[in-house]
Write a protein that holds these residues in place. Structure first.
Motif, PDB file in Angstrom:
ATOM      1  N   VAL A  20      -9.359  -4.202 -10.543  1.00  6.02           N
ATOM      2  CA  VAL A  20      -8.922  -2.882 -10.077  1.00  6.02           C
ATOM      3  C   VAL A  20      -8.568  -1.996 -11.272  1.00  6.02           C
ATOM      4  N   TYR A  21      -7.793  -2.547 -12.215  1.00  7.41           N
ATOM      5  CA  TYR A  21      -7.413  -1.785 -13.403  1.00  7.41           C
ATOM      6  C   TYR A  21      -8.641  -1.396 -14.226  1.00  7.41           C
ATOM      7  N   ASP A  22      -9.613  -2.314 -14.333  1.00  8.98           N
ATOM      8  CA  ASP A  22     -10.840  -2.000 -15.071  1.00  8.98           C
ATOM      9  C   ASP A  22     -11.601  -0.854 -14.412  1.00  8.98           C
TER      10      ASP A  22
ATOM     11  N   SER B 183     -14.565   3.073  -5.845  1.00 10.54           N
ATOM     12  CA  SER B 183     -14.637   1.613  -5.716  1.00 10.54           C
ATOM     13  C   SER B 183     -13.282   0.984  -6.011  1.00 10.54           C
ATOM     14  N   CYS B 184     -12.531   1.563  -6.915  1.00 10.23           N
ATOM     15  CA  CYS B 184     -11.172   1.102  -7.209  1.00 10.23           C
ATOM     16  C   CYS B 184     -10.307   1.224  -5.957  1.00 10.23           C
ATOM     17  N   CYS B 185     -10.423   2.357  -5.275  1.00 10.64           N
ATOM     18  CA  CYS B 185      -9.670   2.600  -4.043  1.00 10.64           C
ATOM     19  C   CYS B 185     -10.027   1.563  -2.987  1.00 10.64           C
ATOM     20  N   ASP B 186     -11.311   1.300  -2.815  1.00  8.40           N
ATOM     21  CA  ASP B 186     -11.755   0.337  -1.803  1.00  8.40           C
ATOM     22  C   ASP B 186     -11.235  -1.071  -2.086  1.00  8.40           C
ATOM     23  N   LEU B 187     -11.412  -1.534  -3.326  1.00 11.07           N
ATOM     24  CA  LEU B 187     -10.983  -2.889  -3.666  1.00 11.07           C
ATOM     25  C   LEU B 187      -9.465  -3.026  -3.609  1.00 11.07           C
ATOM     26  N   ALA B 188      -8.751  -2.077  -4.181  1.00 12.32           N
ATOM     27  CA  ALA B 188      -7.289  -2.148  -4.180  1.00 12.32           C
ATOM     28  C   ALA B 188      -6.737  -2.085  -2.757  1.00 12.32           C
TER      29      ALA B 188
ATOM     30  N   TYR C 179       0.025   0.433  -4.843  1.00 11.61           N
ATOM     31  CA  TYR C 179       0.220   1.512  -5.816  1.00 11.61           C
ATOM     32  C   TYR C 179      -1.119   1.906  -6.448  1.00 11.61           C
ATOM     33  N   MET C 180      -1.874   0.898  -6.876  1.00  9.62           N
ATOM     34  CA  MET C 180      -3.167   1.191  -7.499  1.00  9.62           C
ATOM     35  C   MET C 180      -4.130   1.812  -6.503  1.00  9.62           C
ATOM     36  N   ALA C 181      -4.078   1.353  -5.249  1.00  7.99           N
ATOM     37  CA  ALA C 181      -4.930   1.953  -4.222  1.00  7.99           C
ATOM     38  C   ALA C 181      -4.553   3.415  -4.036  1.00  7.99           C
ATOM     39  N   GLY C 182      -3.257   3.699  -4.004  1.00  9.52           N
ATOM     40  CA  GLY C 182      -2.810   5.078  -3.853  1.00  9.52           C
ATOM     41  C   GLY C 182      -3.243   5.949  -5.012  1.00  9.52           C
ATOM     42  N   ALA C 183      -3.092   5.442  -6.219  1.00 11.11           N
ATOM     43  CA  ALA C 183      -3.487   6.217  -7.405  1.00 11.11           C
ATOM     44  C   ALA C 183      -4.992   6.470  -7.411  1.00 11.11           C
ATOM     45  N   CYS C 184      -5.777   5.439  -7.111  1.00  8.03           N
ATOM     46  CA  CYS C 184      -7.238   5.585  -7.133  1.00  8.03           C
ATOM     47  C   CYS C 184      -7.739   6.435  -5.976  1.00  8.03           C
ATOM     48  N   CYS C 185      -7.173   6.234  -4.788  1.00  3.92           N
ATOM     49  CA  CYS C 185      -7.604   7.028  -3.629  1.00  3.92           C
ATOM     50  C   CYS C 185      -7.299   8.511  -3.852  1.00  3.92           C
ATOM     51  N   GLY C 186      -6.157   8.792  -4.471  1.00  2.46           N
ATOM     52  CA  GLY C 186      -5.819  10.181  -4.777  1.00  2.46           C
ATOM     53  C   GLY C 186      -6.829  10.814  -5.712  1.00  2.46           C
TER      54      GLY C 186
ATOM     55  N   ARG D  38      -9.211  11.154  -1.586  1.00  3.28           N
ATOM     56  CA  ARG D  38      -8.862  10.581  -0.280  1.00  3.28           C
ATOM     57  C   ARG D  38      -7.338  10.595  -0.124  1.00  3.28           C
ATOM     58  N   PRO D  39      -6.759  11.789   0.046  1.00  2.00           N
ATOM     59  CA  PRO D  39      -5.308  11.906   0.041  1.00  2.00           C
ATOM     60  C   PRO D  39      -4.591  11.165   1.159  1.00  2.00           C
ATOM     61  N   ALA D  40      -5.188  11.065   2.335  1.00  2.00           N
ATOM     62  CA  ALA D  40      -4.525  10.350   3.434  1.00  2.00           C
ATOM     63  C   ALA D  40      -4.377   8.862   3.102  1.00  2.00           C
ATOM     64  N   ASP D  41      -5.443   8.279   2.552  1.00  2.00           N
ATOM     65  CA  ASP D  41      -5.369   6.867   2.129  1.00  2.00           C
ATOM     66  C   ASP D  41      -4.366   6.714   0.998  1.00  2.00           C
ATOM     67  N   ALA D  42      -4.393   7.650   0.063  1.00  2.00           N
ATOM     68  CA  ALA D  42      -3.469   7.592  -1.073  1.00  2.00           C
ATOM     69  C   ALA D  42      -2.027   7.622  -0.588  1.00  2.00           C
ATOM     70  N   GLU D  43      -1.731   8.526   0.317  1.00  2.00           N
ATOM     71  CA  GLU D  43      -0.358   8.634   0.828  1.00  2.00           C
ATOM     72  C   GLU D  43       0.085   7.348   1.519  1.00  2.00           C
ATOM     73  N   ARG D  44      -0.780   6.783   2.359  1.00  5.46           N
ATOM     74  CA  ARG D  44      -0.439   5.537   3.078  1.00  5.46           C
ATOM     75  C   ARG D  44      -0.067   4.423   2.106  1.00  5.46           C
ATOM     76  N   HIS D  45      -0.889   4.248   1.092  1.00  2.00           N
ATOM     77  CA  HIS D  45      -0.636   3.162   0.135  1.00  2.00           C
ATOM     78  C   HIS D  45       0.581   3.447  -0.741  1.00  2.00           C
ATOM     79  N   LEU D  46       0.718   4.679  -1.178  1.00  2.00           N
ATOM     80  CA  LEU D  46       1.855   5.014  -2.035  1.00  2.00           C
ATOM     81  C   LEU D  46       3.178   4.891  -1.281  1.00  2.00           C
ATOM     82  N   LEU D  47       3.186   5.243  -0.005  1.00  8.28           N
ATOM     83  CA  LEU D  47       4.416   5.080   0.785  1.00  8.28           C
ATOM     84  C   LEU D  47       4.831   3.617   0.857  1.00  8.28           C
TER      85      LEU D  47
END
Length: 126
Positions: A39-41, A50-55, A72-79, A83-92
């Motif tokens: 994910v970090y790579d 792809s980072c968003c999907d895997l994380a 956290y990584m999913a939220g950062a990558c989705c943002g 994909r702000p809705a996905d980012a918000e869900r994961h970051l929350l």
């Protein structure tokens, strides 16, 4: 001195075939925290979608701090992938982590997400 042999265990051929099929099935593995370096790579390479999907898969399949880190990584990558809705869900989720440093980073990232969306009041409350 006499050497005693241990009795052989019976292993069915079906068990061996099933085990071989599972080991040879790329992509069939359950995503877990051991895949976080990937994910970090992807993040560092700018492959945010792809980072968003895997994380996201790792976060949904993992509990505890490791799952929170994946969230956290999913939220950062989705943002960053738009994909702000996905980012918000994961970051929350990550803001509720028992790891205070991770929770703080998630709050900061969530604040930036809200700021980019023009939600200054929500961003200021983070």
């Amino acid at each position: 001195m006499r050497i005693h042999r241990l009795p052989r265990r019976f292993v069915s051929p079906a068990f061996l075939v099933l085990t071989a099929a599972l080991l040879a099935c790329p992509g069939c593995e359950t995503p877990g925290p051991q895949r976080l370096p990937e994910v970090y790579d992807q993040h560092d390479a700018g492959a945010y979608s792809s980072c968003c999907d895997l994380a996201s898969k790792i976060a949904d399949a993992t509990t505890g701090v490791a799952g929170d880190e994946a969230a956290y990584m999913a939220g950062a990558c989705c943002g960053k992938a738009g994909r702000p809705a996905d980012a918000e869900r994961h970051l929350l989720r990550a803001t509720r982590s028992s790891d205070s440093r991770l929770a703080g980073q998630a709050m900061a990232e969530l604040g930036l997400l809200y700021l980019r969306a023009g939600q200054e009041a929500r961003a200021a409350s983070m």
